[in-house]
Design a protein around this motif. Structure first.
Motif: not given
Length: 312
Positions: A78, A114, A117, A120, A140, A199-201, A209
């Protein structure tokens, strides 16, 4: 007759050649999205040798070469992708605008950031806004204050009518700086506006989460997203403060079109049910609207009974 048959065979061969070129081209784009740039370039060269008239071969070939020369590959992290993203933005400012190739590369990076992850990578869900804001790259890169400043500027320019994902990024930036009140407010707006758009990342609230993982043990991915807002509230991960105008305005459009609601879409109805819960929690008891309780029951009878027990 012989000439006619010969022409048919010739046309068939040409069609096969052209369709073969298109197949190589489509495979090349799939490799590009996966950051497999060497394979992408090889396939584009094959496509061009079969059908030189195919559009955009050189365009995507140059993008693949540029990405490869930047040192990107399928194992790029990332942070590495976000770093190149920032360089592209800087180049865009220097040139006074973005070239079409630059725009395409930014789109490519958005998808890749995305899909790295695990949540995603399950694919684009209905209602999800597949757009990456510059603040995401700053997150990030752990440049949280700069990300926060960019998002506040976006709010100043566009008001609160921004993509749901932006609220998530604002929550992440605030959470990382331990401004938990602002983070909570932003996460509430994200979940209220569009829970599919997390956006889980970049997500900093790890409890969300963990909760989502627990929900997926009992529901499909789509239904897990739909249940997340209500469960996040019921588990105390988010708090709904009184006088939340954002939720009231968001819910008004559902109130106005309630009779036309599609009650066969369980995921959508579950999400709307959560909005009614949020709205009720944001009101004083004197402001409660009895007709909304009837709608909540209609939207999701099981959750409605659970909700009544919880607030009793």
């Amino acid at each position: 007759m012989l000439n006619l048959n010969a022409n048919k065979e010739k046309l068939k061969m040409q069609t096969n050649l052209f369709s073969g070129g298109q197949k190589f081209f489509e495979d090349a784009l799939a490799k590009l999205n996966n950051f497999e740039f060497n394979e992408c370039i090889t396939l584009l060269n094959e496509a061009r040798s079969i059908d030189p008239a195919l559009a955009n071969i050189n365009f995507f070939r140059e993008i693949a070469i540029s990405c490869k020369n930047s040192g990107l590959n399928p194992q790029s992290t990332h942070v590495e992708i976000a770093d190149i993203w920032q360089e592209l933005k800087a180049r865009q400012l220097e040139l006074g605008g973005a070239s079409q190739a630059c725009v395409e590369m930014l789109r490519l990076f958005s998808y890749r950031l995305r899909e790295l992850d695990p949540f995603d990578s399950k694919g684009l869900l209905p209602g999800c806004d597949y757009f990456l804001h510059e603040s995401a790259c700053l997150l990030h890169l752990k440049n949280f204050q700069a990300a926060h400043d960019l998002l506040i500027d976006a709010l100043d320019q566009h008001g609160e009518n921004i993509p749901a994902r932006y609220w998530g990024y604002l929550g992440d930036a605030a959470f990382a700086q331990q401004n938990f009140f602002e983070a909570n407010s932003a996460y509430v707006k994200l979940l209220a506006a569009n829970p599919f758009d997390i956006d889980w990342a970049t997500l900093k609230n790890k409890a969300l989460r963990t909760l989502f993982t627990e929900i997926t043990a009992n529901f499909s991915i789509k239904m897990a997203y739909a249940h997340l807002p209500y469960r996040a509230w019921s588990e105390g991960i988010i708090e709904i403060h009184s006088g939340n105008i954002f939720i009231a305005e968001l819910l008004k459009k559902f109130d106005d079109s309630f009779e036309q609601n599609n009650f066969y879409d369980k995921a959508r109805n579950t999400h709307i049910f959560s909005l009614y819960v949020f709205a009720e929690q944001a009101r004083t008891r004197a402001d409660l609207m009895p007709e909304r309780r009837a709608r909540m029951k209609e939207l999701n009878p099981e959750l409605f009974q659970e909700y009544l027990q919880r607030i009793a």
